[in-house]
Design a protein around this motif. Structure first.
Motif, PDB file in Angstrom:
ATOM      1  N   VAL A   1      45.027  49.662  35.741  1.00 24.61           N
ATOM      2  CA  VAL A   1      44.858  48.698  35.013  1.00 24.61           C
ATOM      3  C   VAL A   1      45.365  47.172  35.815  1.00 24.61           C
ATOM      4  O   VAL A   1      44.346  46.296  35.873  1.00 24.61           O
ATOM      5  CB  VAL A   1      45.814  48.606  33.904  1.00 24.61           C
ATOM      6  CG1 VAL A   1      45.824  47.331  32.969  1.00 24.61           C
ATOM      7  CG2 VAL A   1      45.783  49.752  32.810  1.00 24.61           C
ATOM      8  N   LEU A   2      46.318  47.442  36.513  1.00 28.37           N
ATOM      9  CA  LEU A   2      46.682  46.106  37.586  1.00 28.37           C
ATOM     10  C   LEU A   2      47.103  46.824  38.756  1.00 28.37           C
ATOM     11  O   LEU A   2      48.064  47.563  38.644  1.00 28.37           O
ATOM     12  CB  LEU A   2      47.679  45.200  36.712  1.00 28.37           C
ATOM     13  CG  LEU A   2      48.151  43.955  37.390  1.00 28.37           C
ATOM     14  CD1 LEU A   2      47.097  42.987  37.612  1.00 28.37           C
ATOM     15  CD2 LEU A   2      49.318  43.300  36.740  1.00 28.37           C
ATOM     16  N   ARG A   3      46.649  46.093  39.636  1.00 29.04           N
ATOM     17  CA  ARG A   3      47.102  46.745  41.125  1.00 29.04           C
ATOM     18  C   ARG A   3      48.259  45.850  41.894  1.00 29.04           C
ATOM     19  O   ARG A   3      48.086  44.669  41.643  1.00 29.04           O
ATOM     20  CB  ARG A   3      46.070  47.118  42.297  1.00 29.04           C
ATOM     21  CG  ARG A   3      46.317  48.046  43.267  1.00 29.04           C
ATOM     22  CD  ARG A   3      45.182  48.221  44.119  1.00 29.04           C
ATOM     23  NE  ARG A   3      44.148  48.811  43.380  1.00 29.04           N
ATOM     24  CZ  ARG A   3      43.916  50.224  43.265  1.00 29.04           C
ATOM     25  NH1 ARG A   3      44.765  51.033  43.527  1.00 29.04           N
ATOM     26  NH2 ARG A   3      42.759  50.818  42.223  1.00 29.04           N
ATOM     27  N   GLN A   4      49.413  46.290  42.412  1.00 30.00           N
ATOM     28  CA  GLN A   4      50.183  45.612  43.222  1.00 30.00           C
ATOM     29  C   GLN A   4      49.642  44.852  44.199  1.00 30.00           C
ATOM     30  O   GLN A   4      48.755  45.117  45.027  1.00 30.00           O
ATOM     31  CB  GLN A   4      51.308  46.561  43.792  1.00 30.00           C
ATOM     32  CG  GLN A   4      52.531  46.102  44.578  1.00 30.00           C
ATOM     33  CD  GLN A   4      53.557  46.763  44.774  1.00 30.00           C
ATOM     34  OE1 GLN A   4      53.791  47.940  44.200  1.00 30.00           O
ATOM     35  NE2 GLN A   4      54.359  46.339  46.064  1.00 30.00           N
ATOM     36  N   GLY A   5      49.886  43.877  44.260  1.00 32.19           N
ATOM     37  CA  GLY A   5      49.443  42.592  45.134  1.00 32.19           C
ATOM     38  C   GLY A   5      48.281  41.947  44.754  1.00 32.19           C
ATOM     39  O   GLY A   5      47.759  40.762  45.386  1.00 32.19           O
ATOM     40  N   ASP A   6      47.631  42.230  43.638  1.00 35.33           N
ATOM     41  CA  ASP A   6      46.480  41.668  42.907  1.00 35.33           C
ATOM     42  C   ASP A   6      46.985  40.623  42.048  1.00 35.33           C
ATOM     43  O   ASP A   6      48.077  40.275  41.685  1.00 35.33           O
ATOM     44  CB  ASP A   6      45.592  42.508  42.026  1.00 35.33           C
ATOM     45  CG  ASP A   6      44.932  43.532  42.816  1.00 35.33           C
ATOM     46  OD1 ASP A   6      44.756  43.357  44.062  1.00 35.33           O
ATOM     47  OD2 ASP A   6      44.326  44.356  42.322  1.00 35.33           O
ATOM     48  N   GLU A   7      46.333  39.330  42.084  1.00 30.04           N
ATOM     49  CA  GLU A   7      46.632  38.229  41.342  1.00 30.04           C
ATOM     50  C   GLU A   7      46.428  38.520  39.678  1.00 30.04           C
ATOM     51  O   GLU A   7      45.757  39.319  39.525  1.00 30.04           O
ATOM     52  CB  GLU A   7      45.712  37.074  41.335  1.00 30.04           C
ATOM     53  CG  GLU A   7      46.108  35.775  40.866  1.00 30.04           C
ATOM     54  CD  GLU A   7      45.369  34.608  41.089  1.00 30.04           C
ATOM     55  OE1 GLU A   7      44.971  33.456  40.370  1.00 30.04           O
ATOM     56  OE2 GLU A   7      44.509  34.553  42.418  1.00 30.04           O
ATOM     57  N   ILE A   8      47.544  37.960  38.997  1.00 25.83           N
ATOM     58  CA  ILE A   8      47.651  38.354  37.784  1.00 25.83           C
ATOM     59  C   ILE A   8      46.940  37.350  36.742  1.00 25.83           C
ATOM     60  O   ILE A   8      47.357  36.219  36.501  1.00 25.83           O
ATOM     61  CB  ILE A   8      49.015  38.355  37.279  1.00 25.83           C
ATOM     62  CG1 ILE A   8      49.935  39.326  38.409  1.00 25.83           C
ATOM     63  CG2 ILE A   8      49.185  38.996  35.854  1.00 25.83           C
ATOM     64  CD1 ILE A   8      51.501  39.091  37.998  1.00 25.83           C
ATOM     65  N   PRO A   9      45.818  37.814  36.273  1.00 25.42           N
ATOM     66  CA  PRO A   9      44.800  37.048  35.643  1.00 25.42           C
ATOM     67  C   PRO A   9      45.293  36.823  34.100  1.00 25.42           C
ATOM     68  O   PRO A   9      44.919  35.744  33.386  1.00 25.42           O
ATOM     69  CB  PRO A   9      43.547  37.476  35.761  1.00 25.42           C
ATOM     70  CG  PRO A   9      43.749  38.994  35.758  1.00 25.42           C
ATOM     71  CD  PRO A   9      44.936  39.097  36.262  1.00 25.42           C
ATOM     72  N   GLU A  10      46.058  37.732  33.588  1.00 25.68           N
ATOM     73  CA  GLU A  10      46.284  37.532  32.087  1.00 25.68           C
ATOM     74  C   GLU A  10      47.477  38.386  31.807  1.00 25.68           C
ATOM     75  O   GLU A  10      48.029  38.987  32.438  1.00 25.68           O
ATOM     76  CB  GLU A  10      45.126  38.241  31.398  1.00 25.68           C
ATOM     77  CG  GLU A  10      44.757  39.575  31.892  1.00 25.68           C
ATOM     78  CD  GLU A  10      43.306  39.945  31.544  1.00 25.68           C
ATOM     79  OE1 GLU A  10      42.696  39.267  30.799  1.00 25.68           O
ATOM     80  OE2 GLU A  10      42.867  40.967  31.827  1.00 25.68           O
ATOM     81  N   LEU A  11      48.031  38.031  30.421  1.00 29.54           N
ATOM     82  CA  LEU A  11      49.128  38.618  29.976  1.00 29.54           C
ATOM     83  C   LEU A  11      48.652  40.239  29.285  1.00 29.54           C
ATOM     84  O   LEU A  11      47.643  39.919  28.470  1.00 29.54           O
ATOM     85  CB  LEU A  11      49.906  37.998  28.990  1.00 29.54           C
ATOM     86  CG  LEU A  11      51.275  38.688  28.383  1.00 29.54           C
ATOM     87  CD1 LEU A  11      52.209  38.987  29.220  1.00 29.54           C
ATOM     88  CD2 LEU A  11      51.636  37.497  27.218  1.00 29.54           C
ATOM     89  N   TYR A  12      49.393  41.050  29.358  1.00 32.27           N
ATOM     90  CA  TYR A  12      49.014  42.395  28.850  1.00 32.27           C
ATOM     91  C   TYR A  12      49.862  42.967  28.029  1.00 32.27           C
ATOM     92  O   TYR A  12      51.094  43.018  28.081  1.00 32.27           O
ATOM     93  CB  TYR A  12      48.979  43.625  29.867  1.00 32.27           C
ATOM     94  CG  TYR A  12      47.902  43.248  31.111  1.00 32.27           C
ATOM     95  CD1 TYR A  12      46.584  43.677  30.918  1.00 32.27           C
ATOM     96  CD2 TYR A  12      48.227  42.652  31.979  1.00 32.27           C
ATOM     97  CE1 TYR A  12      45.674  43.395  32.017  1.00 32.27           C
ATOM     98  CE2 TYR A  12      47.669  42.104  33.064  1.00 32.27           C
ATOM     99  CZ  TYR A  12      45.977  42.459  33.026  1.00 32.27           C
ATOM    100  OH  TYR A  12      45.222  42.384  34.209  1.00 32.27           O
ATOM    101  N   VAL A  13      49.332  43.193  26.367  1.00 28.45           N
ATOM    102  CA  VAL A  13      50.162  43.510  25.420  1.00 28.45           C
ATOM    103  C   VAL A  13      49.400  45.045  24.881  1.00 28.45           C
ATOM    104  O   VAL A  13      48.338  45.284  24.692  1.00 28.45           O
ATOM    105  CB  VAL A  13      50.107  42.561  24.218  1.00 28.45           C
ATOM    106  CG1 VAL A  13      50.947  43.065  22.990  1.00 28.45           C
ATOM    107  CG2 VAL A  13      50.644  41.134  24.816  1.00 28.45           C
ATOM    108  N   ILE A  14      50.357  45.833  25.080  1.00 34.70           N
ATOM    109  CA  ILE A  14      49.900  47.307  24.591  1.00 34.70           C
ATOM    110  C   ILE A  14      49.670  47.753  23.318  1.00 34.70           C
ATOM    111  O   ILE A  14      50.683  47.314  22.456  1.00 34.70           O
ATOM    112  CB  ILE A  14      50.866  48.393  25.119  1.00 34.70           C
ATOM    113  CG1 ILE A  14      50.883  48.266  26.789  1.00 34.70           C
ATOM    114  CG2 ILE A  14      50.387  49.950  24.991  1.00 34.70           C
ATOM    115  CD1 ILE A  14      51.941  49.005  27.525  1.00 34.70           C
ATOM    116  N   LYS A  15      48.582  47.756  23.020  1.00 39.68           N
ATOM    117  CA  LYS A  15      48.326  48.091  21.449  1.00 39.68           C
ATOM    118  C   LYS A  15      48.640  49.574  20.936  1.00 39.68           C
ATOM    119  O   LYS A  15      49.210  50.096  19.896  1.00 39.68           O
ATOM    120  CB  LYS A  15      46.919  47.694  21.074  1.00 39.68           C
ATOM    121  CG  LYS A  15      46.597  48.000  19.530  1.00 39.68           C
ATOM    122  CD  LYS A  15      45.076  47.582  19.138  1.00 39.68           C
ATOM    123  CE  LYS A  15      44.780  47.767  17.855  1.00 39.68           C
ATOM    124  NZ  LYS A  15      44.694  49.238  17.195  1.00 39.68           N
ATOM    125  N   SER A  16      48.161  50.487  22.002  1.00 43.33           N
ATOM    126  CA  SER A  16      48.269  51.834  21.814  1.00 43.33           C
ATOM    127  C   SER A  16      48.131  52.576  23.100  1.00 43.33           C
ATOM    128  O   SER A  16      47.646  51.899  24.083  1.00 43.33           O
ATOM    129  CB  SER A  16      47.369  52.603  20.854  1.00 43.33           C
ATOM    130  OG  SER A  16      45.926  52.421  21.376  1.00 43.33           O
TER     131      SER A  16
END
Length: 216
Positions: A16-31
Motif C-alpha cells: 500500500v505504501l513503501r518506506q521512503g516514498d512520499e506520503i500523498p494521503e492519510l489512510y483510514v482502514i475500513k476493512s
C-alpha cells in the motif's frame, strides 16, 4: 470530510505504501488487516554493535545475560523527536532487516505524516495482509478543510504514529538484546545438558527455522 474521501481496494500481500516514498494521503482502514514493517540496518542489529561502542550486553561469560542500557530513544514522546534513520538509507544499498512494527485493522490509520508534516517520506512499509478497503484523504483536501492545525486531530495522529513507528535505535537495541539473551540461554543449556541433547535440539531448531532470513 467524508465527501472528500476516496475508497481504494488492495489485494492481500499488496504494498500500500513503501518506506521512503512520499506520503500523498492519510489512510483510514475500513476493512481488512495491514502490516507495517520498518527497515533497520543489519549491522546495527548485531549483539557486538552499539552506538557507544560499549555494549553492556556483550560479556565474556556467555551464560550471563545483561541487557543494554536504553538509549536516547526513551526520550522520544512525539513525532517531532523521532529519528529519520529509516529513510536516510536505501534498502538497495545497505543490507537491512525488516521488522514488524504494527498490525492495523478496521478504524486504524497510517500515513499520519501526510497531515503532521506534508511532503514527508514514509518511515514504514504498509503491506495488506488480507484484502483491504481503505478510505484515503489527500493532504490538499485536509488543508482545504483547515484541518492541518486542528489540535485534537494532530494529537490523535501523533499518538497513533508513535505506536507503530518506533525509533530505529529502539528496534536495533531490542534485536541485540534478544540475540544476546539467546546466546546466554544456549550457554546455560550447553553447561547442563548432554552433547547428544544439544545436537538433537539444533536439528529440531534447524527444521523449525529454515535458513531464509527475515532481512529483505
Amino acid at each position: 470530510l467524508a465527501r472528500r474521501m476516496a475508497v481504494k481496494l488492495w489485494d492481500g500481500n499488496s504494498v500500500v505504501l513503501r518506506q521512503g516514498d512520499e506520503i500523498p494521503e492519510l489512510y483510514v482502514i475500513k476493512s481488512g488487516v495491514v502490516d507495517l514493517f520498518k527497515a533497520v540496518p543489519e549491522a546495527s542489529c548485531s549483539a557486538s554493535s552499539s552506538s557507544s561502542g560499549k555494549n553492556d550486553a556483550c560479556v565474556e561469560d556467555s551464560a550471563i545475560y545483561r541487557a543494554e542500557s536504553p538509549g536516547e530513544w526513551v526520550l522520544q514522546t512525539s513525532f517531532r523527536d523521532a529519528d529519520a534513520d529509516a529513510i536516510r538509507f536505501s534498502a538497495k544499498k545497505k543490507k537491512v532487516r525488516q521488522m514488524l512494527v504494527g498490525v492495523l485493522g478496521r478504524g486504524q490509520v497510517f500515513g499520519e505524516m501526510a497531515v503532521l508534516r506534508p511532503g514527508s517520506r514514509s518511515a514504514v512499509t504498509a503491506i495488506a495482509l488480507t484484502s483491504v478497503t481503505i478510505y484515503t484523504i489527500a493532504t490538499q483536501a485536509i488543508a482545504d478543510l483547515d484541518l492541518m492545525f486542528h489540535i485534537p486531530l494532530c494529537n490523535f495522529l501523533d499518538a497513533s504514529l508513535m505506536l507503530h513507528n518506533p525509533p530505529v535505535a529502539k528496534l536495533a537495541e531490542l534485536h541485540r538484546n534478544k540475540e544476546t539473551w539467546k546466546k546466554a540461554k544456549d550457554g546455560v543449556l550447553a553447561s547442563v545438558m548432554s552433547k547428544r541433547w544439544i545436537h538433537a535440539r539444533r536439528r529440531v531448531m534447524a527444521d523449525l527455522l529454515p535458513s531464509s532470513s527475515s532481512a529483505k
